[in-house]
Design a protein around this motif. Structure first.
Motif, PDB file in Angstrom:
ATOM      1  N   ARG A  68       0.935  -1.238  -0.203  1.00 26.37           N
ATOM      2  CA  ARG A  68       0.141  -0.038   0.333  1.00 26.37           C
ATOM      3  C   ARG A  68       1.144   1.685  -0.408  1.00 26.37           C
ATOM      4  O   ARG A  68       0.144   2.157  -0.547  1.00 26.37           O
ATOM      5  CB  ARG A  68      -0.586   0.218   0.842  1.00 26.37           C
ATOM      6  N   TRP A  69       1.777   1.078   0.233  1.00 21.30           N
ATOM      7  CA  TRP A  69       2.980   2.050   0.514  1.00 21.30           C
ATOM      8  C   TRP A  69       3.476   2.654  -0.987  1.00 21.30           C
ATOM      9  O   TRP A  69       4.660   3.548  -1.243  1.00 21.30           O
ATOM     10  CB  TRP A  69       4.225   2.069   1.570  1.00 21.30           C
ATOM     11  N   GLN A  70       3.510   2.225  -1.522  1.00 22.65           N
ATOM     12  CA  GLN A  70       4.067   1.871  -2.963  1.00 22.65           C
ATOM     13  C   GLN A  70       3.135   1.373  -4.531  1.00 22.65           C
ATOM     14  O   GLN A  70       3.001   1.062  -4.900  1.00 22.65           O
ATOM     15  CB  GLN A  70       5.127   0.827  -4.054  1.00 22.65           C
ATOM     16  N   LYS A  71       2.550   2.476  -4.453  1.00 22.50           N
ATOM     17  CA  LYS A  71       1.203   3.295  -5.185  1.00 22.50           C
ATOM     18  C   LYS A  71       1.973   3.129  -7.116  1.00 22.50           C
ATOM     19  O   LYS A  71       0.855   2.360  -7.649  1.00 22.50           O
ATOM     20  CB  LYS A  71       1.031   4.713  -4.923  1.00 22.50           C
ATOM     21  N   LEU A  72       2.491   3.118  -7.077  1.00 24.19           N
ATOM     22  CA  LEU A  72       3.440   3.132  -8.574  1.00 24.19           C
ATOM     23  C   LEU A  72       3.622   1.312  -9.192  1.00 24.19           C
ATOM     24  O   LEU A  72       2.900   0.891  -9.993  1.00 24.19           O
ATOM     25  CB  LEU A  72       4.236   3.568  -9.283  1.00 24.19           C
ATOM     26  N   ARG A  73       3.762   1.403  -7.947  1.00 24.92           N
ATOM     27  CA  ARG A  73       3.917  -0.512  -8.028  1.00 24.92           C
ATOM     28  C   ARG A  73       3.215  -1.200  -8.035  1.00 24.92           C
ATOM     29  O   ARG A  73       2.058  -2.524  -8.960  1.00 24.92           O
ATOM     30  CB  ARG A  73       4.828  -1.376  -6.737  1.00 24.92           C
ATOM     31  N   LEU A  74       1.909  -0.745  -7.012  1.00 27.88           N
ATOM     32  CA  LEU A  74       0.534  -1.698  -7.170  1.00 27.88           C
ATOM     33  C   LEU A  74      -0.394  -1.346  -8.807  1.00 27.88           C
ATOM     34  O   LEU A  74      -0.884  -1.831  -8.686  1.00 27.88           O
ATOM     35  CB  LEU A  74      -0.487  -0.582  -5.964  1.00 27.88           C
ATOM     36  N   VAL A  75      -0.077   0.465  -9.393  1.00 25.68           N
ATOM     37  CA  VAL A  75      -0.452  -0.070 -10.481  1.00 25.68           C
ATOM     38  C   VAL A  75      -0.235  -0.687 -11.609  1.00 25.68           C
ATOM     39  O   VAL A  75      -0.903  -1.714 -11.964  1.00 25.68           O
ATOM     40  CB  VAL A  75      -0.523   1.943 -11.104  1.00 25.68           C
ATOM     41  N   ARG A  76       1.420  -0.751 -11.610  1.00 25.41           N
ATOM     42  CA  ARG A  76       1.438  -2.064 -11.829  1.00 25.41           C
ATOM     43  C   ARG A  76       1.249  -3.900 -12.368  1.00 25.41           C
ATOM     44  O   ARG A  76       1.416  -4.154 -12.668  1.00 25.41           O
ATOM     45  CB  ARG A  76       3.248  -1.497 -12.293  1.00 25.41           C
ATOM     46  N   GLN A  77       1.253  -3.740 -10.493  1.00 24.05           N
ATOM     47  CA  GLN A  77       0.602  -5.179 -10.764  1.00 24.05           C
ATOM     48  C   GLN A  77      -0.843  -5.530 -10.585  1.00 24.05           C
ATOM     49  O   GLN A  77      -1.183  -5.816 -11.568  1.00 24.05           O
ATOM     50  CB  GLN A  77       0.666  -5.527  -8.997  1.00 24.05           C
ATOM     51  N   LEU A  78      -1.544  -4.129 -11.099  1.00 26.92           N
ATOM     52  CA  LEU A  78      -2.955  -4.314 -11.378  1.00 26.92           C
ATOM     53  C   LEU A  78      -2.699  -4.930 -12.411  1.00 26.92           C
ATOM     54  O   LEU A  78      -3.665  -4.691 -12.987  1.00 26.92           O
ATOM     55  CB  LEU A  78      -3.669  -2.731 -10.593  1.00 26.92           C
ATOM     56  N   ALA A  79      -1.914  -3.810 -13.379  1.00 27.54           N
ATOM     57  CA  ALA A  79      -2.203  -4.221 -14.825  1.00 27.54           C
ATOM     58  C   ALA A  79      -1.940  -5.467 -15.689  1.00 27.54           C
ATOM     59  O   ALA A  79      -2.134  -5.621 -16.331  1.00 27.54           O
ATOM     60  CB  ALA A  79      -1.358  -2.926 -15.429  1.00 27.54           C
ATOM     61  N   ALA A  80      -0.947  -5.590 -14.113  1.00 28.52           N
ATOM     62  CA  ALA A  80      -0.254  -7.089 -15.302  1.00 28.52           C
ATOM     63  C   ALA A  80      -0.988  -7.685 -14.440  1.00 28.52           C
ATOM     64  O   ALA A  80      -1.508  -8.875 -15.493  1.00 28.52           O
ATOM     65  CB  ALA A  80       1.316  -7.103 -14.160  1.00 28.52           C
ATOM     66  N   LEU A  81      -2.492  -8.049 -13.774  1.00 31.76           N
ATOM     67  CA  LEU A  81      -3.310  -9.295 -13.222  1.00 31.76           C
ATOM     68  C   LEU A  81      -4.476  -8.814 -14.052  1.00 31.76           C
ATOM     69  O   LEU A  81      -4.886  -9.338 -14.577  1.00 31.76           O
ATOM     70  CB  LEU A  81      -3.706  -9.175 -11.498  1.00 31.76           C
ATOM     71  N   ALA A  82      -4.694  -7.258 -14.300  1.00 41.44           N
ATOM     72  CA  ALA A  82      -5.864  -7.228 -15.423  1.00 41.44           C
ATOM     73  C   ALA A  82      -5.087  -8.397 -16.864  1.00 41.44           C
ATOM     74  O   ALA A  82      -6.343  -8.786 -17.424  1.00 41.44           O
ATOM     75  CB  ALA A  82      -5.625  -5.791 -15.963  1.00 41.44           C
ATOM     76  N   TRP A  83      -4.140  -7.701 -17.004  1.00 39.13           N
ATOM     77  CA  TRP A  83      -3.735  -9.021 -18.581  1.00 39.13           C
ATOM     78  C   TRP A  83      -3.723 -10.692 -17.918  1.00 39.13           C
ATOM     79  O   TRP A  83      -4.177 -11.222 -18.553  1.00 39.13           O
ATOM     80  CB  TRP A  83      -2.309  -8.559 -18.773  1.00 39.13           C
ATOM     81  N   VAL A  84      -3.689 -11.165 -16.474  1.00 41.35           N
ATOM     82  CA  VAL A  84      -3.307 -12.218 -16.557  1.00 41.35           C
ATOM     83  C   VAL A  84      -4.792 -12.963 -16.837  1.00 41.35           C
ATOM     84  O   VAL A  84      -5.413 -13.746 -17.605  1.00 41.35           O
ATOM     85  CB  VAL A  84      -2.973 -12.515 -15.713  1.00 41.35           C
ATOM     86  N   VAL A  85      -5.809 -12.056 -15.717  1.00 44.51           N
ATOM     87  CA  VAL A  85      -7.740 -12.916 -15.827  1.00 44.51           C
ATOM     88  C   VAL A  85      -7.878 -12.201 -17.164  1.00 44.51           C
ATOM     89  O   VAL A  85      -8.979 -13.234 -17.740  1.00 44.51           O
ATOM     90  CB  VAL A  85      -8.119 -11.327 -14.927  1.00 44.51           C
ATOM     91  N   LEU A  86      -7.853 -10.858 -18.429  1.00 46.90           N
ATOM     92  CA  LEU A  86      -7.913 -11.038 -19.603  1.00 46.90           C
ATOM     93  C   LEU A  86      -8.260 -12.771 -20.026  1.00 46.90           C
ATOM     94  O   LEU A  86      -8.532 -12.458 -21.357  1.00 46.90           O
ATOM     95  CB  LEU A  86      -7.784 -10.057 -19.781  1.00 46.90           C
TER      96      LEU A  86
END
Length: 161
Positions: A68-86
């Motif tokens: 939660r303290w690494q906002k930019l990394r959270l965005v990157r993680q979300l994008a990577a997971l979105a790709w996997v889920v799609l």
């Protein structure tokens, strides 16, 4: 006509979350499973175990570690997971936690997947932050400590470890 294979997305951060996720793996034997974690190095173990059991090689993806303290990394993680889920279009998402599990549940629900959260056994006094936030979005919301369970969730059904 053969019934289509169920697709399961199994997600956990490294360390204890990963160990607990693997302890649950008999529950999705016979399904097409894709694992997602934050640690590159578990692929060989998964492939060796699948081969020994005569199962197909599981999918495996690594997403960035973030908190939660690494906002930019959270965005990157979300994008990577979105790709996997799609890409995988899972029928079910199961996670033992941390940020990638939270995002996987939220994205999986958007895709119509059934979602299960098993909070880490390390959270003996209270639910994890991710566990607290994911509850309303999970079809099955579990804690591994009986005294943390509440009427509104999470439920206690036993411990993984």
């Amino acid at each position: 006509m053969n019934k289509p294979t169920r697709r399961v997305l199994a997600v956990a951060s490294g360390g204890g979350h990963w160990i607990q996720l693997l302890r649950l793996s008999p529950a999705w034997e016979g399904c097409a499973v894709t694992y997602v974690t934050t640690t590159d190095g578990f692929r060989d173990q998964l492939e060796t175990e699948a081969k020994a059991k005569g199962l197909p090689k599981p999918g495996y993806h690594v997403v960035p570690e973030a908190n939660r303290w690494q906002k930019l990394r959270l965005v990157r993680q979300l994008a990577a997971l979105a790709w996997v889920v799609l890409r995988t279009r899972p029928h079910a998402v199961i996670t033992t936690g941390a940020a990638p599990g939270y995002f996987a549940i939220r994205l999986g629900r958007l895709m119509g997947a059934k979602c299960a959260w098993v909070d880490s056994i390390a959270n003996a006094e209270e639910l994890s932050l991710s566990g607290k936030r994911v509850g309303p979005h999970a079809d099955l919301w579990l804690t591994q400590w009986e005294d943390i369970a509440t009427e509104d969730g999470p439920e206690y059904k036993g411990a993984v470890l």
